[in-house]
Design an enzyme around this catalytic site. Structure first.
Site, short mmCIF file in Angstrom:
data_model
loop_
_atom_site.label_atom_id
_atom_site.label_comp_id
_atom_site.label_asym_id
_atom_site.label_seq_id
_atom_site.Cartn_x
_atom_site.Cartn_y
_atom_site.Cartn_z
N ARG A 162 0.84 -1.21 0.00
CA ARG A 162 0.00 0.00 0.00
C ARG A 162 0.87 1.26 0.00
O ARG A 162 0.48 2.31 -0.50
CB ARG A 162 -0.98 -0.02 1.18
CG ARG A 162 -1.89 1.17 1.22
CD ARG A 162 -3.24 0.95 1.92
NE ARG A 162 -3.26 -0.06 2.96
CZ ARG A 162 -2.75 0.11 4.18
NH1 ARG A 162 -2.20 1.26 4.52
NH2 ARG A 162 -2.81 -0.87 5.06
N TYR A 218 -16.44 16.66 -16.76
CA TYR A 218 -16.76 15.23 -16.78
C TYR A 218 -17.83 14.97 -15.72
O TYR A 218 -17.71 15.44 -14.58
CB TYR A 218 -15.47 14.44 -16.48
CG TYR A 218 -15.67 12.97 -16.26
CD1 TYR A 218 -16.05 12.14 -17.32
CD2 TYR A 218 -15.47 12.40 -15.02
CE1 TYR A 218 -16.22 10.79 -17.13
CE2 TYR A 218 -15.64 11.04 -14.81
CZ TYR A 218 -16.02 10.24 -15.87
OH TYR A 218 -16.18 8.90 -15.67
N ASP A 229 -7.52 18.99 -14.69
CA ASP A 229 -7.77 17.66 -15.27
C ASP A 229 -7.42 17.77 -16.75
O ASP A 229 -8.14 18.41 -17.52
CB ASP A 229 -9.24 17.26 -15.06
CG ASP A 229 -9.54 15.86 -15.56
OD1 ASP A 229 -8.83 15.38 -16.47
OD2 ASP A 229 -10.51 15.24 -15.06
N LYS A 244 -7.78 6.49 -19.80
CA LYS A 244 -8.08 7.00 -21.14
C LYS A 244 -6.80 6.94 -22.00
O LYS A 244 -6.19 5.89 -22.10
CB LYS A 244 -8.68 8.40 -21.03
CG LYS A 244 -9.80 8.51 -19.98
CD LYS A 244 -11.05 7.74 -20.33
CE LYS A 244 -12.06 7.69 -19.19
NZ LYS A 244 -12.45 8.97 -18.63
C1 LIG Z 1 -12.96 9.33 -17.45
C2 LIG Z 1 -12.62 10.65 -16.87
C3 LIG Z 1 -12.43 10.80 -15.49
C4 LIG Z 1 -12.63 9.66 -14.52
O1 LIG Z 1 -11.66 8.68 -14.63
P1 LIG Z 1 -11.89 7.12 -14.23
O2 LIG Z 1 -10.57 6.55 -14.51
O3 LIG Z 1 -12.99 6.61 -15.12
O4 LIG Z 1 -12.27 7.09 -12.79
C5 LIG Z 1 -12.07 12.04 -15.03
N1 LIG Z 1 -11.93 13.09 -15.84
C6 LIG Z 1 -12.11 12.99 -17.18
C7 LIG Z 1 -11.94 14.19 -18.05
C8 LIG Z 1 -12.48 11.77 -17.73
O5 LIG Z 1 -12.69 11.67 -19.06
#
Ligand SMILES: *Cc1c(COP(=O)(O)O)cnc(C)c1O
Length: 379
Positions: free
Chosen positions: A55, A105, A177, A202
Site C-alpha cells: 500500500r 466530466y 484535469d 483514457k
Molecule cells: C474518465 C474521466 C475521469 C474519470 O476517470 P476514471 O478513470 O474513469 O475514474 C475524469 N476526468 C475525465 C476528463 C475523464 O474523461
C-alpha cells in the site's frame, strides 16, 4: 555510460519508460512486482529504496509514476486506482472551499456534489467567463480551483495561465484535469498549475484495458502534496501492479497514438462541420471554437482526440445515427485506439444541460477514411 532520462525528450522518456528495465537480468522490459510485503534484514532494516508493504510502495507503480512525472514536468506523481479516486482525493485534500468548473466530466460534477453533501464547500464557475471564477474566489476563501481543459463532453477550453493567476492572487491552488489533452500536447504545470490530474484509464494507457488515475505536483513541498501522499497510504486507493505495468507499456506509444488520433479528430471535425445533418461541432481545433486562440497557445501539436457534434433532430436522430454505425463502437470512455461514440443525453441527468442531439466521439487510430465513411453513411 548510463543514460540520463532527465535529458531526454518526452517521446524518448515514454518509449523507454524513463529508463526502467529489469536490473537483475537486463530484460529491456521491467518485471511486474506483485509482492505485498518486503522482508527485513536481521538488523530489522528494510532494503534500500523499499518500504514494508505494497500500500505504501510498489516498484511497478513507481515506474509508471516516474514516466508521468517526466512527461508533465513535475516533481512527483501519485497513481490511484482510478481517475475518480485521484480527483476525489484532491477535492478532500484541498482543506477548504473548492471553486469547481461547471460542465466537467459528469463523474467530477457528481463527486463535487457528493462531497458538498458531506460538508465540503463546492461552488461552481463558468469556464467560458473567468470573471465568474473571480466572483467565487471573492465570496469564498477557496483553497482550490479545479478546471478541466478541454472539458468532456462540452470541449470547453480554459486558459490555464489565466486561471492560475486568478487562483494564486486569491491564495488558492489550481488543479487541472488534463485527461482529454494528454501530456503529448499540453503541460499545465508549465503554465502555472499546481496539480495536474489524469484519468490514465483514457489516452495515457490508451487501449481500454486499464483503470488508473494520477496526480502530479509542480512542487512536492506544497502542504496539499503531503496530505495527498498520506491520504493514499491511509485510505489505500492504490493502483494495482498489473494496471501500472499496462499503463507504462501503453505510454511507450503515447506520442505516436496522440499524433494520429489528434490529426484524425481534426479531419473528422472539418468533415462534420460541413455535413447538412450536423448543426454544431465542438472541437478546440476549429477556428470557430470560442476559445480556439487559447487552445492554439496552450496545446502544442494537436487539439486532442475528443469531439462532440450535434445531430439535427434531437435525441431520436442522434440515437439513429449511433444505431447505424458499423465500425465506431457505441460505448462510454475515450482515448483508446478504437473509436467510441456516446449519446451523453441518455447517460447524464437533464440538469447537466447536455443537448439531446449531442454525440461525443473519441477518435482512435483506425484509418481516418474508414471512420469518415462510417460516420457519413450513418448520418
Ligand atoms: C474518465 C474521466 C475521469 C474519470 O476517470 P476514471 O478513470 O474513469 O475514474 C475524469 N476526468 C475525465 C476528463 C475523464 O474523461
Amino acid at each position: 555510460m548510463s543514460p540520463d532520462p532527465r535529458k531526454w525528450r518526452p517521446q524518448t522518456v515514454a518509449a523507454q519508460a524513463a529508463g526502467a528495465q529489469d536490473q537483475q537480468t537486463g530484460g529491456v522490459v521491467p518485471p511486474i512486482h506483485l509482492a505485498t510485503t518486503f522482508e527485513r534484514g536481521r538488523d530489522y532494516a528494510l532494503a534500500a529504496n523499499a518500504e514494508s508493504y505494497r500500500r505504501d510502495f510498489n516498484p511497478t507503480v513507481r515506474d509508471a509514476e516516474t514516466v508521468i512525472t517526466a512527461l508533465e514536468g513535475g516533481q512527483a506523481t501519485l497513481a490511484f486506482s482510478s481517475g475518480m479516486a485521484a480527483i476525489s482525493a484532491v477535492m478532500r485534500a484541498a482543506g477548504g472551499p473548492i471553486a469547481l468548473q461547471t460542465g466537467t466530466y459528469y463523474g467530477t460534477s457528481v463527486a463535487g456534489a457528493f462531497h458538498a453533501e458531506r460538508g465540503l464547500k463546492v461552488v461552481g464557475f463558468d469556464p467560458s467567463d473567468l470573471t465568474t471564477l473571480d466572483d467565487v474566489l471573492g465570496q469564498t476563501r477557496s483553497a482550490l480551483v479545479h478546471i478541466e481543459t478541454p472539458s468532456n463532453p462540452f470541449l470547453s477550453v480554459v486558459d490555464i495561465e489565466d486561471a492560475a493567476r486568478r487562483a494564486h492572487a486569491a491564495g488558492a491552488l489550481l488543479s487541472v484535469d488534463s485527461t482529454t489533452a494528454t501530456p503529448a500536447i499540453q503541460q499545465p504545470l508549465s503554465r502555472g498549475a499546481d496539480l495536474v490530474i489524469h484519468s490514465a484509464t483514457k489516452a495515457l494507457s490508451g487501449h481500454s484495458d486499464v483503470m488508473a488515475g494520477t496526480v502530479t505536483a509542480r512542487d512536492t513541498a506544497l502542504p496539499i502534496w503531503q496530505t495527498l501522499t498520506r491520504m493514499r497510504a491511509i485510505e489505500g486507493a492504490v493502483l494495482s501492479p498489473f494496471d501500472a505495468f499496462l499503463l507504462t507499456r501503453g505510454m511507450r506509444t503515447l506520442h505516436l497514438r496522440a499524433a494520429e488520433m489528434n490529426r484524425s479528430a481534426l479531419h473528422i471535425a472539418h468533415v462534420l462541420e460541413t455535413h447538412p445533418s450536423v448543426t454544431r461541432v465542438r472541437y478546440p481545433g476549429l477556428p470557430d471554437h470560442p476559445a480556439h486562440q487559447v487552445a492554439v497557445s496552450q496545446m502544442e501539436g494537436g487539439f486532442g482526440s475528443l469531439l462532440s457534434f450535434e445531430v439535427d433532430g434531437g435525441a431520436q436522430a442522434a440515437l439513429q445515427v449511433c444505431a447505424r454505425l458499423e465500425l465506431i463502437k457505441r460505448a462510454t470512455s475515450l482515448g483508446g485506439v478504437e473509436s467510441l461514440i456516446e449519446h451523453r443525453h441518455s447517460i447524464e441527468p437533464a440538469f447537466t444541460g447536455v443537448p439531446e442531439g449531442l454525440l461525443r466521439l473519441s477518435v482512435g487510430i483506425e484509418a481516418v477514411e474508414d471512420l469518415v465513411a462510417d460516420l457519413t453513411a450513418a448520418l
